[in-house]
Structure formats: C-alpha cells, structure tokens
Design a protein around this motif. Structure first.
Motif, short mmCIF file in Angstrom:
data_model
loop_
_atom_site.label_atom_id
_atom_site.label_comp_id
_atom_site.label_asym_id
_atom_site.label_seq_id
_atom_site.Cartn_x
_atom_site.Cartn_y
_atom_site.Cartn_z
N LYS A 27 0.71 -1.09 -0.12
CA LYS A 27 -0.02 0.00 -0.08
C LYS A 27 0.93 1.34 0.10
N GLY A 28 0.53 2.10 -0.53
CA GLY A 28 1.11 3.41 -0.55
C GLY A 28 0.31 4.80 -1.03
N VAL A 29 1.28 5.96 -0.91
CA VAL A 29 0.57 7.19 -1.35
C VAL A 29 1.83 7.65 -2.43
N VAL A 30 1.43 8.27 -3.40
CA VAL A 30 2.34 9.04 -4.15
C VAL A 30 2.00 10.85 -4.19
N ILE A 31 2.97 11.48 -3.78
CA ILE A 31 2.95 12.93 -3.73
C ILE A 31 4.11 13.71 -4.49
N ASP A 32 3.67 14.85 -4.60
CA ASP A 32 4.67 15.95 -5.42
C ASP A 32 5.45 16.19 -3.77
N LYS A 33 6.83 15.98 -4.10
CA LYS A 33 7.44 16.20 -3.09
C LYS A 33 7.76 17.89 -2.78
N GLU A 34 7.79 18.82 -3.70
CA GLU A 34 7.79 20.10 -3.27
C GLU A 34 6.54 20.92 -3.03
N MET A 35 5.53 20.37 -3.69
CA MET A 35 4.07 21.01 -3.36
C MET A 35 3.29 20.05 -2.29
N ASN A 36 3.82 18.99 -1.83
CA ASN A 36 3.22 18.05 -0.81
C ASN A 36 1.54 17.86 -1.30
N GLU A 37 1.38 17.53 -2.73
CA GLU A 37 0.11 17.16 -2.85
C GLU A 37 0.11 15.75 -3.70
N PRO A 38 -1.05 15.24 -3.61
CA PRO A 38 -1.12 13.98 -4.47
C PRO A 38 -1.07 13.89 -5.92
N LEU A 39 -0.30 12.95 -6.56
CA LEU A 39 -0.24 12.96 -7.71
C LEU A 39 -1.23 11.77 -8.37
N MET A 40 -2.54 12.25 -8.71
CA MET A 40 -3.44 11.45 -9.04
C MET A 40 -3.25 10.80 -10.65
#
Length: 537
Positions: A27-40
């Motif tokens: 299980k996991g989550v993928v985010i934009d490191k700089e903006m801290n927003e999810p990458l749908m």
C-alpha cells in the motif's frame, strides 16, 4: 495551459516508510515532494511483471496478493523523475510506502497542455465537488448510463435531499417547485407549464446530458430567484473523444401491450401539433355562428376509434468527432433520442362522500394514454490559440401526452351520466446558445448568450356527455351547456439571456471574479372554449 520552468537539474529524492499490517499487499501514496500534493494517476507497477495500478484522486494505490519475496517497485508520472524502490514483502504483514516525486525540470522546459476535463466521468466530478467553493452535488453521464437512468428527472432523484412529487415537481428540503430554478449550461430556461416554475426535467434524455449539478446555496454567478435548489443541466459537447453509437429497445406493460386501446378521432398530435381554423378563432360570436355552419373548422370529431396497443419503443443516436484545422481544431456533436409509452387503466373509479359517509357521486372509468418524448442536440465548437474557444449549440425537445377516458356513473343529484373526453398536452422547448472562453495573460473571460422558446399547448381538449332518460335510453346532456365542449389553449414564452464574466488571477490561489447578466422574458397565453348548443335543432 503552458508551463515553463528553467532551473538547475534537481536530484530526485525519495523516502520510504515501512509498516506491518496484513500479508501480501503493498500500500502507498504518491505525492509531489515540492508541493506536498497527491499525484492522481501516477503509474505504479512491479518491475518485470504485469502487476500494476494507478494512484487514485488522493494519490493512494494498493497492490494485492503478493507472495513473500523481494520486489522492485517502479513509480512514474509525467514531468517527474521515475522512481524505483526495492521492498521486502514478509510472510506475514504488508508494506506501506510513501513515495515523494521530484519534478524533472529538464523535461518541463516547455510543456503545453491543451486537453479539457471530461465532466461526464465520476472521478472528474468528484474532483469538482472537492475543489468547489460552494456545496454542490453532481451526477455525470457515465454514472447515469451505469445506473440505467433515462432522463434528468430520474437522475436528480438519486441526489441527496431531493425528491420528485407525483406531478413531477422538485422538492428540496421540503420546499416545492416555486423555490427552485433550472438552467441549461448555466443559462436560465423557462417552464412551459404556467403552474410550475421548473421546466419538466423528464424532457431532457440522458443521451443529451453531460452532467447534472445541484447547488442548494446561493451563488454570485447564478440568478438569485431560488431558495431551494439551483439545478444546472450541462449538455454534451465534442472534443473529449470521437464516438458513434446507436441503440434501440422495445417493451410493454402487462395488460396494455396488444390489448384493446381506445381513442377519440385525432390528428397526429404526437409528432405534429394540430390546429383548428384560425379565422374562426378570431371571429366575433355573431359572425362565428354562420361561419361554423358552412366550414369544417375542427380537424377532429367526437368519434371513438378502437385499435391494439403496440409495444413501447425507444432509441437513441449519437455522433461526435474532432477535426484538426492546422494548429486549431473544431469539434462537432449530434445526439437524438426518442421514447414512446402506452398505458391503459381498466375498471377504475372515483367516489365522493359527505362528511356523514353517504356516497354523493360515483363514476367508473377506463383510461388510455399515449406518451412521446423526443429530444435532439447539435453543437459545434472551435478552439484556437492555446485556450480560447467559441461554441454554438441547439437543443430541441418535445413531450406529447394524449389521453382518452370513458366514464359512467351518477352525479350528486343522482342523474345517470356517461361520457368520454380526450385531452392532448404538448410541451416544446427550443434553446440556442452561443458561448466563448478567452485567455489573455492573467485575464480569463467567459461570455454567453441564449434564446429560449418554450410552449405548452392543449390543441384540442374535447368532452361529450350523455344522460340516461327515464325510458332507459341515452340522450345528450342538456342541463349544462358546458358538458359538451372543446378547449384550445397555448402558453408561449420567449427569453433572451446575456452573460459576461471576467476573472483576474493574482496567483493560483487568489482570484478576483466579476461579471454582469441580462435577462428579458415575454409570456403570452391564449385560450378559447367552444360550447355546443345541443338543445337547438
């Protein structure tokens, strides 16, 4: 939308957090490191296998059914550095991963995005609800198709806090029809029914609808003539993908299909509204008497015809395509849908009583009803420069209901009566819209204009009544001259709407929006009743 960044190449960073839960899953989550927003939509797969998935709207992903061992997880997203992570899946327990993706600035040196959101899909509409500054509910064409919803009225009933009364009126939080409003692509449309504020929502088939949005709070961009709900119906538009489809269906109600079906003599009310001699309609009474003796002013008679009920039919057609015109593009779309319905009701009755419980009147009746619903939509859009677009759409809908009733019984005075009546009711809507969207620097401008014409017509309501005489025979009822009659009525409404809105973007989070709207409406109602002098020879 154009994105442009020029910086030194950034080293990709990635962190992994491992936790134990249930066996066999990652299980996991993928985010934009700089903006801290999810990458749908980020792609996640196990290297060297066909096992993979994509991140959801919140950036979450889940890979199930993995055996104990070492796996290489590959994560990729457009304009971000791809990531590889080696993970150990134990015999018991899961692996939870947080992947922080770093922007590939070298790839983003010059990127232009020209796609538009497909607001028919459930996921896209969910994002609209989450990002909206107002509380809204929506339903897209994709979900309507899955749930077998045939028109907007059925779709609205699926939304929370909304119900439809028996007469087709919208009820929101206990507030009736007069407290709500309807718009088509954000522009108001009038109801052809003088008793209802809202246009009949079943006039819009699902084949012509992109999505339905309902707002239960006031919003600055909408006309503030509601306190219940604002229902906006967005019609389909081209540019999402090319398509061509045809569908056909048939069916029938038990007890109706192939059974006896009665109707008064009628012109083809379902597809074309009949009309009487217009000259007779405008004549003074003194001239009408002589004119009616020498001219057949009505297209129908009181004769009753018998036939067999045919099965109900429904069908739809849809076409959409995008054409490239150099660096610009043009998209066209056309849809058409039709639905018929036959219904008979046998051995029904209506009774009235005094407060003491004594029966005052009783009438037994049989009724036979035919319904036609058809609608068509055509639109063309032209996109130019990078984000500018102009479009034109035309929508037409027609609902026709034709009913015949034969009844027999006694009135409050004990007089034995029998009679029949025929009533046709035709709703029509024509709507034409011209819209535009333009981007100039930090300014976004939207403009639109529409012309709507609605009508509600009863082209030939007829009734004839007979009275049973003392010898058992039947004769025309002569005590009330209004019992044998015809009625012609029509309500027309024309509406012009213009709307301009501009938005200035200080930043992605801060915007200033303002605009103006103009609405002009005219309503015209005419009716004429014709009573027969059944006493004259």
């Amino acid at each position: 939308m154009s994105l442009s960044k020029k910086r030194n190449l950034t080293v990709a960073l990635m962190t992994a957090v491992v936790a134990v839960a249930q066996a066999g899953d990652i299980k996991g989550v993928v985010i934009d490191k700089e903006m801290n927003e999810p990458l749908m939509g980020a792609s996640v797969r196990i290297a060297g296998t066909r096992i993979g998935t994509t991140a959801d709207i919140n950036g979450n992903f889940h890979l199930r059914g993995l055996k104990k061992g070492t796996y290489t997880l590959e994560v990729s997203y457009v304009s971000f550095f791809p990531q590889k992570l080696t993970l150990q899946v134990p015999a018991k327990g899961d692996v939870a991963v947080k992947v922080e993706m770093a922007t590939d600035d070298k790839q983003l040196n010059e990127v232009t995005v020209t796609a538009r959101k497909n607001l028919e899909l459930e996921r896209a509409l969910l994002a609209e609800r989450q990002n909206a500054v107002l509380s809204i509910e929506n339903l897209g064409a994709s979900e309507m198709s899955i749930k077998g919803i045939s028109n907007v009225q059925e779709g609205v009933k699926k939304l929370t806090g909304i119900s439809i009364a028996e007469a087709g009126q919208l009820i929101v939080r206990g507030l009736g029809d007069r407290y709500s409003s309807t718009t088509l692509n954000g522009l108001p449309i009038a109801s052809p029914n003088p008793d209802n504020k809202l246009i009949p929502l079943d006039i819009f088939p699902s084949s012509a609808v992109q999505n339905i949005t309902v707002s239960k709070v006031y919003e600055a961009s909408a006309f503030a003539d509601y306190s219940g709900a604002h229902v906006d119906i967005s019609t389909k538009e081209g540019g999402t993908k090319d398509f061509f489809n045809i569908s056909f269906g048939t069916g029938g109600k038990v007890g109706t299909v192939f059974g006896d079906f009665y109707q008064m003599d009628r012109a083809n009310t379902m597809f074309k509204t009949p009309s009487m001699d217009r000259k007779a309609m405008d004549l003074p009474l003194s001239d009408y008497r002589q004119y009616s003796r020498n001219h057949n002013i009505f297209p129908t008679t009181f004769e009753v015809n018998k036939s067999s009920a045919i099965p109900d039919l429904n069908g739809s057609f849809g076409f959409g395509r995008t054409f490239r015109l150099g660096r610009n593009k043009m998209d066209v779309l056309a849809t058409f849908g039709i639905d018929t319905d036959n219904e008979s009701l046998d051995n029904a009755y209506v009774r009235t009583f005094e407060a003491s419980g004594t029966e005052m009147s009783r009438f037994d009746y049989d009724s036979f009803t035919q319904t036609l619903k058809m609608a068509g939509l055509a639109s063309v859009g032209y996109s130019f420069r990078k984000a500018d677009r102009v479009g034109f759409s035309a929508f037409y809908a027609r609902n026709a209901v034709d009913s015949y009733m034969a009844r027999q019984g006694h009135d409050e005075e004990g007089i034995r009566l029998k009679g029949s009546n025929q009533n046709s009711h035709v709703y029509e809507l024509q709507n034409y819209q011209l819209t535009g969207h333009h981007v100039l620097g930090k300014w976004d401008t939207d403009w639109s204009g529409s012309y709507s014409k609605t009508s509600s017509e009863e082209p030939d309501r007829r009734q004839v009544m007979f009275r049973q005489m003392s010898d058992g025979t039947w004769d025309l009822f002569k005590l009330n001259a209004q019992e044998t009659m015809r009625y012609f009525g029509k309500l027309d409404e024309d509406e012009w709407v213009g709307d301009v809105q501009a938005q200035y973007r200080f930043s992605d989070e801060n915007k200033l929006r303002f605009g103006a709207a103009l609405r002009d409406k005219t309503r015209d109602f005419t009716c004429t009743s014709f009573y027969y002098n059944v006493s004259s020879k």
